[in-house]
Design a protein around this motif. Structure first.
Motif, mmCIF file in Angstrom:
data_model
loop_
_atom_site.group_PDB
_atom_site.id
_atom_site.type_symbol
_atom_site.label_atom_id
_atom_site.label_comp_id
_atom_site.label_asym_id
_atom_site.label_seq_id
_atom_site.Cartn_x
_atom_site.Cartn_y
_atom_site.Cartn_z
ATOM 1 N N LEU A 50 -9.964 75.840 151.638
ATOM 2 C CA LEU A 50 -10.993 76.290 150.706
ATOM 3 C C LEU A 50 -10.915 77.815 150.659
ATOM 4 N N PHE A 59 -11.855 81.636 149.020
ATOM 5 C CA PHE A 59 -12.831 82.479 148.334
ATOM 6 C C PHE A 59 -12.172 83.822 148.063
ATOM 7 N N PRO A 69 -14.168 82.220 163.855
ATOM 8 C CA PRO A 69 -14.701 80.869 163.835
ATOM 9 C C PRO A 69 -15.758 80.805 162.736
ATOM 10 N N HIS A 81 -14.723 75.532 162.243
ATOM 11 C CA HIS A 81 -13.615 75.834 161.330
ATOM 12 C C HIS A 81 -12.948 77.135 161.743
ATOM 13 N N GLN A 95 -11.552 80.481 159.960
ATOM 14 C CA GLN A 95 -11.544 81.215 158.704
ATOM 15 C C GLN A 95 -10.580 82.394 158.829
ATOM 16 N N ARG A 148 -9.724 85.834 157.245
ATOM 17 C CA ARG A 148 -10.417 86.802 156.391
ATOM 18 C C ARG A 148 -9.564 88.048 156.187
ATOM 19 N N ALA A 173 -13.739 90.940 149.494
ATOM 20 C CA ALA A 173 -13.516 90.146 150.698
ATOM 21 C C ALA A 173 -12.940 88.787 150.308
ATOM 22 N N TRP A 174 -11.866 88.417 150.966
ATOM 23 C CA TRP A 174 -11.252 87.105 150.749
ATOM 24 C C TRP A 174 -11.425 86.266 152.008
ATOM 25 N N ALA A 175 -11.411 84.958 151.820
ATOM 26 C CA ALA A 175 -11.428 84.080 152.992
ATOM 27 C C ALA A 175 -10.696 82.796 152.661
ATOM 28 N N VAL A 189 -10.657 79.098 154.277
ATOM 29 C CA VAL A 189 -11.334 78.278 155.271
ATOM 30 C C VAL A 189 -10.478 77.052 155.554
#
Lengths: 264, 377
Positions: free
Chosen positions: B14, B16, B57, B64, B66, B68, B75-77, B79
């Motif tokens: 997932l 972002f 975490p 999960h 993450q 980053r 900001a991107w992430a 997951v």
């Protein structure tokens, strides 16, 4: 992945809402027992043990699912509404108290949504309604809502209910928001849920906000309610002339939890 | 979707970031040897160098992983909410991510330790009353002994006088006659042998029940029904020796202390009401029945020893229990909290066999005359 039923819907009302769902032939919706408002001829209602998602096949699977539902404090049974006619038919579900009904496309939201335990209203058949057990201690003890939240999984449509006005926020990666624990309706599973001590004894005792906040950290979308039912119920209960006492919150700490969680 | 630098784990996470839906989108990714590669749309390839990425975490209960990073202030992430995928990335990290994975491992481990500590603390608090109760159960006899040792004999005598005077209300006490004399005689002979600080007082009550009891401090009451049920003075002496042991071993007071102690402990641990206090109450009742049977056995054996010191034939005591065993189903009131008579007789028999017979001085009384004196017309 079980077969998801695609359903069309329409939400009516402004503060006291209900949702009308259009079911194609052989399509079905599941709802919390007791949420139905009306249904057209041709729709058949069936009470099932568990959530009907078929995520755990067999009798034991159903039993485990039902046991988990018992933990969230809900009834063991759910009701499935199946359109047995050859045309499109409608069924409606009403919100149990003033607020907003929020449609959630689980497929778009990463396939998993964490809800407050009484937020779920109805969903397309195939959505699995489970529990998200909060294993982290502080959150469980002081989270106001206890250890247990609902977990909706699947890629179909689900409807949850928020009390009062709805606030929908999207948190960027790392962005953090402090929220009263009772005001959380739902969050994407990528959102981190923590409990934070207010930090000042003075504001804890006299601020009326309780000792703990929930902190939600992105990335992900969160849905907040302006009026948790417990808060409304407290005011009504306190205002009722024949009651001298007050209702407690559903925390495992009982009276102590009621003192701590802020919804006083 | 295999890029030029493809070596590592690939899957769908997932994601972002800029140009993606605000609630995140499912994006295929690959953990390459030099950089993380994303395909936000099937045609566009998006590479991220590892030094820019840090691992956190994340998720509802922080299980999960993450990834980053920031690009142009956004900001991107990514997951990894699939446990298998997350595990694979942690197991086979590319060179550039090793430091971050190690740091993440430390954080997960620390989280587990803290969570374990917290849960142990909570379970300790929850289990503490149960453990305390268990300890109390285990050490009950010792605690009761200590408490009873502090109670003076005079206090016990007052308690006994009170209990005895309550009993005499409405009861027909015999003050003269062969029965009273014989009970007094046997009793005194036993009391002299017992050498206790208590002043024994012997009473006979006109009541058909086969019963005798002792109250704290030294009042012993014999029912005429008991005298009628015995075949000799030795048998009655056996019963009286048993009752003397109850007084000397302070059984009533111990029972009282024990019951009150349990009541208090249960009330402190579980509160006055509620299901747990009921369970505790039941456990305490069952416990006191067992306690009572143990006391009876103790009094039997002590009584036997007393008979030996008073040079009285123990066969009478054993014979009386045999008689009781025969009538076990009859109206024998004092058996409910007592062991079964056949067992009692057998235990005494074994005891006598082990220690051997001892010289005896028989009682002079003609027992049939004594029995006749309490026979109802």
């Amino acid at each position: 992945m079980p077969q998801m039923h695609v359903i069309d819907y329409e939400i009516f009302g402004s503060d006291m809402q209900y949702v009308e769902i259009e079911l194609d032939p052989e399509e079905a919706a599941v709802a919390e027992a007791g949420g139905m408002m009306y249904m057209a001829d041709g729709i058949e209602m069936e009470t099932i043990f568990g959530d009907g998602s078929g995520a755990r096949p067999g009798f034991m699977g159903a039993l485990v699912g039902a046991g988990k539902r018992l933990l969230t404090g809900e009834s063991l049974f759910m009701t499935v509404f199946v359109n047995k006619s050859r045309e499109k038919r409608r069924v409606a579900f009403a919100a149990p108290y003033p607020g907003k009904i929020v449609p959630m496309m689980l497929g778009e939201l990463g396939g998993r949504l964490i809800c407050q335990k009484d937020a779920f209203l109805c969903a397309a058949k195939g959505v699995s309604i489970g529990i998200a057990f909060q294993k982290r201690l502080g959150v469980g003890l002081f989270g106001g809502e206890g250890f247990i939240m609902q977990k909706l999984e699947g890629d179909g449509l689900a409807f949850v209910h928020a009390g009062g006005m709805l606030a929908e926020r999207t948190l960027a990666p790392g962005e953090m928001l402090r929220v009263d624990t009772g005001c959380i309706v739902a969050m994407q599973s990528s959102v981190q849920y923590d409990i934070e001590y207010v930090g000042k004894i003075k504001s804890a005792l006299f601020g009326g906000e309780g000792l703990f906040f929930a902190t939600l950290r992105g990335p992900g979308r969160i849905w907040l309610q302006s009026l948790p039912l417990s808060r409304l119920a407290n005011r009504i209960y306190a205002a009722a002339p024949q009651t001298g006492g007050r209702r407690e919150e559903g925390s495992i700490l009982g009276g102590l939890g009621g003192l701590l969680d802020g919804d006083n | 979707m295999i890029g030029t630098d493809a070596v590592g784990v690939a899957g769908v996470g997932l994601c972002f970031g800029a140009g993606l839906a605000s609630h995140g989108e499912r994006v295929p990714f690959e953990v390459g040897s030099q950089r993380l590669v994303l395909w936000p749309t099937s045609s566009r390839e998006h590479g991220v160098p590892y030094p820019a990425i840090h691992l956190e975490p994340g998720g509802f209960d922080r299980r999960h992983i993450q990834l980053r990073w920031a690009e142009d202030g956004v900001a991107w992430a990514l997951v990894l909410d699939d446990d298998r995928l997350a595990k694979a990335v942690r197991a086979h990290p590319p060179e550039g991510l090793r430091g971050e994975v190690a740091r993440l491992g430390v954080r997960f481990a620390r989280g587990r330790v803290m969570s374990g500590l917290g849960w142990s603390l909570v379970s300790t608090v929850v289990l503490l009353p149960v453990v305390a109760l268990g300890l109390l159960w285990w050490q009950a006899d010792r605690i009761v002994d200590a408490a009873v040792g502090r109670i003076p004999v005079s206090w016990e005598e007052r308690l006994g006088d009170e209990a005895f005077s309550q009993f005499t209300v409405g009861a027909t006490m015999l003050t003269t006659g062969a029965a009273v004399e014989v009970v007094d005689g046997i009793g005194e002979r036993l009391a002299a042998a017992a050498e206790s600080p208590y002043l024994f007082r012997w009473h006979v009550v006109d009541d058909p029940q086969v019963n005798a009891f002792a109250v704290p401090g030294g009042h012993v009451v014999v029912f005429t029904g008991l005298i009628r049920a015995t075949a000799s003075a030795d048998e009655l002496a056996g019963v009286l020796a048993h009752e003397i042991q109850h007084v000397v071993l302070r059984h009533s007071v111990r029972g009282l202390v024990r019951t009150m102690g349990w009541r208090a402990a249960i009330a402190i641990l579980f509160g006055d009401t509620g299901p747990l206090s009921g369970v505790g109450e039941l456990a305490s009742r069952l416990g006191s029945l067992k306690f009572s049977r143990d006391q009876e056995t103790e009094a039997d054996l002590g009584g036997l020893a007393l008979l030996r010191r008073a040079r009285i034939d123990p066969r009478g005591m054993i014979a009386f229990f045999d008689t009781l065993a025969k009538e076990e189903r009859g109206p024998v009131a004092f058996l409910s909290t007592h062991p079964v008579s056949t067992e009692r007789a057998a235990r005494l028999r074994a005891e006598v066999e082990q220690s051997g017979a001892w010289p005896t001085d028989p009682f002079p009384d003609a027992w049939t005359d004594v029995k006749a004196s309490v026979e109802t017309p």
